[in-house]
Design a protein around this motif. Sequence first.
Motif, short mmCIF file in Angstrom:
data_model
loop_
_atom_site.label_atom_id
_atom_site.label_comp_id
_atom_site.label_asym_id
_atom_site.label_seq_id
_atom_site.Cartn_x
_atom_site.Cartn_y
_atom_site.Cartn_z
N PRO A 177 44.85 47.21 41.35
CA PRO A 177 44.72 46.25 42.63
C PRO A 177 44.27 44.82 42.17
O PRO A 177 44.21 44.20 43.23
N ASP A 178 43.65 44.81 41.13
CA ASP A 178 43.25 43.45 40.74
C ASP A 178 44.08 42.52 39.82
O ASP A 178 43.61 41.36 39.49
N ARG A 179 45.25 42.96 39.70
CA ARG A 179 46.16 42.20 38.91
C ARG A 179 46.70 40.92 39.48
O ARG A 179 46.75 40.87 40.60
N GLN A 180 46.63 40.03 38.62
CA GLN A 180 46.74 38.65 39.16
C GLN A 180 48.46 38.47 39.19
O GLN A 180 49.19 39.21 38.46
N ALA A 181 48.88 37.38 40.02
CA ALA A 181 50.40 37.39 40.12
C ALA A 181 50.63 35.85 39.78
O ALA A 181 49.78 35.02 39.83
N VAL A 182 51.59 35.64 39.16
CA VAL A 182 52.22 34.26 38.73
C VAL A 182 53.35 33.75 39.20
O VAL A 182 54.36 34.82 39.27
N PRO A 183 53.42 32.69 39.94
CA PRO A 183 54.73 32.21 40.57
C PRO A 183 55.77 31.63 39.49
O PRO A 183 55.53 31.39 38.46
N VAL A 184 56.98 32.15 39.71
CA VAL A 184 58.20 31.89 38.83
C VAL A 184 59.46 31.07 39.70
O VAL A 184 59.67 31.61 40.57
N SER A 185 59.70 29.93 38.92
CA SER A 185 60.98 29.38 39.58
C SER A 185 61.99 28.94 38.66
O SER A 185 61.82 28.77 37.30
N GLY A 186 63.30 28.98 39.10
CA GLY A 186 64.54 28.83 38.19
C GLY A 186 65.59 29.23 38.76
O GLY A 186 65.77 29.91 39.52
N GLY A 203 50.77 41.43 31.51
CA GLY A 203 49.89 42.00 32.06
C GLY A 203 49.71 41.18 33.53
O GLY A 203 48.47 41.43 33.93
N PHE A 204 50.63 40.67 34.04
CA PHE A 204 50.62 39.92 35.39
C PHE A 204 51.88 40.13 36.21
O PHE A 204 52.94 40.32 35.72
N ASP A 205 51.51 40.14 37.52
CA ASP A 205 52.50 40.42 38.48
C ASP A 205 53.51 38.99 38.72
O ASP A 205 52.89 38.11 38.01
N THR A 206 54.64 38.88 39.10
CA THR A 206 55.21 37.71 39.40
C THR A 206 55.64 37.84 40.81
O THR A 206 55.98 38.60 41.55
N VAL A 207 55.83 36.44 41.29
CA VAL A 207 56.25 36.23 42.70
C VAL A 207 57.40 35.01 42.25
O VAL A 207 57.34 34.08 41.95
N ASP A 208 58.81 35.56 42.98
CA ASP A 208 59.98 34.52 42.89
C ASP A 208 59.65 33.47 43.76
O ASP A 208 59.82 33.72 44.97
N ASN A 209 59.81 32.17 43.24
CA ASN A 209 59.47 30.99 44.19
C ASN A 209 60.72 30.29 44.41
O ASN A 209 60.85 29.05 44.66
N LEU A 227 45.49 28.99 41.09
CA LEU A 227 44.64 30.04 42.06
C LEU A 227 44.69 31.42 41.31
O LEU A 227 45.72 31.90 40.57
N ARG A 228 43.79 32.24 41.17
CA ARG A 228 43.60 33.58 40.87
C ARG A 228 43.55 34.46 42.01
O ARG A 228 42.81 34.92 42.72
N ALA A 229 45.01 35.17 42.03
CA ALA A 229 45.22 35.95 43.48
C ALA A 229 46.24 37.02 43.15
O ALA A 229 47.15 36.82 41.97
N ASP A 230 46.37 38.08 44.02
CA ASP A 230 47.68 38.83 43.88
C ASP A 230 48.78 38.16 44.28
O ASP A 230 48.91 37.11 44.96
N ALA A 231 49.74 39.15 44.28
CA ALA A 231 51.27 38.84 44.78
C ALA A 231 50.96 38.29 46.17
O ALA A 231 51.87 37.24 46.42
N GLU A 232 50.54 38.83 47.19
CA GLU A 232 50.41 38.29 48.59
C GLU A 232 49.71 37.08 48.48
O GLU A 232 50.20 36.16 49.37
N GLY A 233 48.66 36.99 47.87
CA GLY A 233 47.85 35.80 47.95
C GLY A 233 48.68 34.60 47.39
O GLY A 233 48.86 33.35 47.72
N VAL A 234 49.20 34.76 46.36
CA VAL A 234 50.40 33.74 45.77
C VAL A 234 51.51 33.32 46.59
O VAL A 234 51.69 32.14 46.87
N ARG A 235 52.10 34.19 47.36
CA ARG A 235 53.14 33.95 48.49
C ARG A 235 52.59 33.24 49.31
O ARG A 235 53.19 32.06 49.96
#
Length: 251
Positions: A177-186, A203-209, A227-235
Amino acid sequence: MAQRRNRPCTGEVVAAQQRMHAGAWTLERRVMKIGIIGAGNIGGNLTRRLTALGHDVSVANSRGPETLAELAGETGATAVRAEEAARGAEVVVVTVPVKAVPNLPSGLLDGAAENVAVIDTGNYYPRERDGRIAGIEDEGIAESRWTERQIGHPVIKAFNGTFAQDILDRHLPAGDPDRQAVPVSGDDEAAKRVVRALIDELGFDTVDNGGIDDSWRQQPGTPVYGLRADAEGVRKALAEASPERPEGFRG
């Protein structure tokens, strides 16, 4: 994102070696040949983590392989010249100052594997480091769109807003539940899948940007940057971004 130099991660190297000897690698988690161009804070720590995971890593900087002897000795990575870093690589990480991108060797990716995925971690800092770059400022294009034009290959933007130390210290297993997410674009969906899988392994989740033209949402000065946040926070942070470049990041 630049940060202080970090100490060796010997325990992770040993753990990875133990997993390999135990036959724990699967088809989904196979050894890849990875080239890293730039051995600063982000490049150095990606070298540490990717070698700890068992990947075959070549690393280069602008000063020559002899200056990377310490990092190579610590990690087991191969120190090479910049023009050799992508040779045979399935993934190439370009992690150099934006102003240095046009000075990368011509034909940088000529020897790379077919369908190589290229990760761009760069950020444009016109006042602090890079000076004014007309192609970015006058055309109003995303920084990574400008970068891919310089190297002549599509890029996947990732890790540009991640603290370098977090690559070593804040990776967590999938589902934590504490895993950080990283935005990814391409724009290259196949390459994006490869990059997202590699980030998951790190060791990180990703969010498709979205595509590279949407990558302005993760540039410096946006809510998701740093930002240090989970996938929801990154979105949420990506959705709140403004297309107008902040005054402090204009040349």
